[in-house]
Design a protein around this motif. Structure first.
Motif, short mmCIF file in Angstrom:
data_model
loop_
_atom_site.label_atom_id
_atom_site.label_comp_id
_atom_site.label_asym_id
_atom_site.label_seq_id
_atom_site.Cartn_x
_atom_site.Cartn_y
_atom_site.Cartn_z
N ILE A 1 0.86 -1.18 0.00
CA ILE A 1 0.00 0.00 0.00
C ILE A 1 0.90 1.23 0.00
O ILE A 1 1.64 1.48 0.95
CB ILE A 1 -0.94 0.01 1.22
CG1 ILE A 1 -1.82 -1.25 1.22
CG2 ILE A 1 -1.80 1.26 1.23
CD1 ILE A 1 -2.65 -1.41 2.47
N THR A 2 0.86 1.99 -1.09
CA THR A 2 1.73 3.16 -1.22
C THR A 2 0.99 4.48 -1.00
O THR A 2 1.63 5.49 -0.66
CB THR A 2 2.37 3.17 -2.63
OG1 THR A 2 1.32 3.15 -3.61
CG2 THR A 2 3.27 1.97 -2.83
N TYR B 1 -7.94 4.14 0.75
CA TYR B 1 -9.16 4.27 1.54
C TYR B 1 -10.34 4.68 0.65
O TYR B 1 -11.45 4.16 0.79
CB TYR B 1 -8.96 5.30 2.65
CG TYR B 1 -10.20 5.61 3.45
CD1 TYR B 1 -10.65 4.74 4.44
CD2 TYR B 1 -10.93 6.78 3.19
CE1 TYR B 1 -11.80 5.02 5.16
CE2 TYR B 1 -12.07 7.07 3.91
CZ TYR B 1 -12.51 6.18 4.89
OH TYR B 1 -13.66 6.46 5.62
N GLN B 2 -10.11 5.59 -0.28
CA GLN B 2 -11.19 6.06 -1.13
C GLN B 2 -11.61 5.02 -2.18
O GLN B 2 -12.78 4.95 -2.55
CB GLN B 2 -10.76 7.35 -1.83
CG GLN B 2 -10.56 8.53 -0.88
CD GLN B 2 -9.96 9.73 -1.56
OE1 GLN B 2 -9.33 9.61 -2.62
NE2 GLN B 2 -10.13 10.91 -0.95
N ALA B 3 -10.65 4.20 -2.65
CA ALA B 3 -10.94 3.26 -3.74
C ALA B 3 -11.50 1.93 -3.23
O ALA B 3 -12.48 1.40 -3.78
CB ALA B 3 -9.68 3.01 -4.57
N VAL C 1 -0.60 -5.90 -14.28
CA VAL C 1 -1.35 -5.86 -13.03
C VAL C 1 -1.05 -4.58 -12.25
O VAL C 1 -1.95 -3.94 -11.69
CB VAL C 1 -1.04 -7.11 -12.18
CG1 VAL C 1 -1.70 -7.02 -10.80
CG2 VAL C 1 -1.49 -8.37 -12.89
N ASN C 2 0.21 -4.19 -12.23
CA ASN C 2 0.59 -2.98 -11.48
C ASN C 2 -0.06 -1.73 -12.09
O ASN C 2 -0.51 -0.83 -11.36
CB ASN C 2 2.10 -2.84 -11.47
CG ASN C 2 2.58 -1.67 -10.64
OD1 ASN C 2 2.17 -1.51 -9.49
ND2 ASN C 2 3.42 -0.84 -11.22
N LYS D 1 -2.72 0.59 -9.72
CA LYS D 1 -2.30 1.88 -9.20
C LYS D 1 -3.48 2.73 -8.75
O LYS D 1 -3.37 3.55 -7.83
CB LYS D 1 -1.50 2.64 -10.28
CG LYS D 1 -0.08 2.13 -10.46
CD LYS D 1 0.65 2.95 -11.51
CE LYS D 1 2.09 2.47 -11.67
NZ LYS D 1 2.81 3.25 -12.72
N SER D 2 -4.62 2.53 -9.40
CA SER D 2 -5.80 3.32 -9.02
C SER D 2 -6.31 2.95 -7.64
O SER D 2 -7.13 3.67 -7.06
CB SER D 2 -6.92 3.10 -10.05
OG SER D 2 -7.27 1.73 -10.12
N PHE D 3 -5.84 1.85 -7.08
CA PHE D 3 -6.24 1.44 -5.73
C PHE D 3 -5.30 1.97 -4.67
O PHE D 3 -5.49 1.71 -3.48
CB PHE D 3 -6.29 -0.09 -5.62
CG PHE D 3 -7.18 -0.74 -6.64
CD1 PHE D 3 -8.33 -0.12 -7.09
CD2 PHE D 3 -6.87 -2.00 -7.13
CE1 PHE D 3 -9.16 -0.73 -8.01
CE2 PHE D 3 -7.69 -2.62 -8.06
CZ PHE D 3 -8.83 -1.97 -8.51
N GLY D 4 -4.24 2.67 -5.07
CA GLY D 4 -3.26 3.16 -4.11
C GLY D 4 -2.26 2.11 -3.68
O GLY D 4 -1.67 2.23 -2.61
N ILE D 5 -2.06 1.08 -4.51
CA ILE D 5 -1.12 0.02 -4.17
C ILE D 5 -0.12 -0.12 -5.31
O ILE D 5 -0.35 0.32 -6.44
CB ILE D 5 -1.82 -1.33 -3.92
CG1 ILE D 5 -2.49 -1.83 -5.22
CG2 ILE D 5 -2.82 -1.22 -2.79
CD1 ILE D 5 -3.08 -3.22 -5.08
#
Length: 300
Positions: free
Chosen positions: A95-96, A102-104, A151-152, A156-160
């Motif tokens: 988690i970056t 949190y929002q996604a 996959v990455n 990225k839109s998930f904050g990971i």
């Protein structure tokens, strides 16, 4: 009065303790925090240590700051040569961006469900573009790197950040595995039969060569023995001829003795001949053997 003051003082101290506890929070080295106020994000804290917040109106959500493992569901993939594969894969992510996370998605359980579909879809796309043989060669690492990149980009839109995607195991479906096993067994049996046939042919060739050599050796031995026997018979005939030339009567007497030994040497031999026949010419009337030219003894 004094008792009332003590009670009020205790209440104040307790309230101060509660306010103090509610206004502080601790972020560990393996964590990162998101401060929320009435459900709205206010601050991202990624530094470990003691931090402060507004009591009662703000709360803290903690997320893991370490690299996390994710096991994707086992799925069936069709390669470009229409070969079916059963793929067991896993991924590692971190988690970056706690705010975007949190929002996604809000929690690890949700992001794991989303990752499962993304990883499976990426593996189908990547492995579906190459034949089965490529998956089993050294190009497999390149395929995994390509899958991890896909996959990455989507995660990225998930904050990971997806650090790696790997295939733990690649198998054929059970029906295909059994068919391949049967084909391999048939092939091994065919090779074994061929090797046995070659061995039998080689053994027969060796036996034939040995029999031929044996026959040649025996023939040569018989030839040499016949030559030696012929030479011996010739020498014997020569000796007999020389003896016959020197004393014909003695030679005739000697040959008769050989005939007697051959004919009468066996105790079971029965002969019916007249005593005055030519075969017994060297036996006198008294049955005694006489030398050539010898006359019967007086009185006989």
């Amino acid at each position: 009065m004094r008792k009332g003051l003590l009670t009020v003082g205790a209440i104040v101290v307790a309230a101060a303790a509660v306010v103090g506890i509610s206004s502080t929070y601790v972020v560990h080295q393996t964590e990162q925090a998101l401060v929320l106020q009435f459900g709205e994000p206010r601050k991202v804290v990624q530094e470990p240590g003691l931090h402060f917040k507004l009591p009662f109106v703000q709360n803290v959500v903690y997320y893991d700051n370490r690299v996390l493992d994710f096991d994707a569901d086992v799925q069936e993939v069709i390669a470009s040569d229409q070969k079916r594969l059963v793929v067991d894969s896993f991924a590692r992510f971190r988690i970056t961006d706690p705010l975007r996370f949190y929002q996604a998605v809000g929690s690890e359980a949700v992001v794991r469900a989303r990752l499962d579909s993304i990883v499976n879809a990426s593996l189908r796309n990547v492995l579906g573009s190459v034949p089965l043989g490529t998956v089993l060669t050294s190009q497999r690492a390149q395929l995994m790197s390509q899958t991890a990149s896909i996959v990455n980009n989507e995660a990225k839109s998930f904050g990971i950040e997806v650090l790696d995607v790997r295939m733990r195991r690649v198998d054929l479906p059970e029906a295909n595995s059994q068919a391949i096993f049967n084909r391999m067994r048939t092939e091994r049996e065919r090779e074994a039969t061929e090797l046995r046939a070659q061995g039998a042919e080689l053994a027969q060739r060796i036996r034939s060569r040995a029999d031929r050599e044996r026959t040649v050796l025996l023939a040569e031995a018989r030839r040499e023995s016949q030559i030696a026997r012929g030479e011996g018979d010739a020498q014997a005939s020569r000796i007999f001829a020389e003896s016959f030339g020197k004393d014909a009567q003695f030679f005739d007497f000697y040959r008769s003795l050989q005939a007697y030994r051959t004919a009468l040497g066996n105790a079971d031999t029965t002969m019916v001949l007249t005593p005055d026949g030519d075969f017994f010419r060297y036996f006198g009337a008294d049955g005694q053997l006489r030398l050539p030219g010898q006359t019967p003894a007086a009185g006989n």
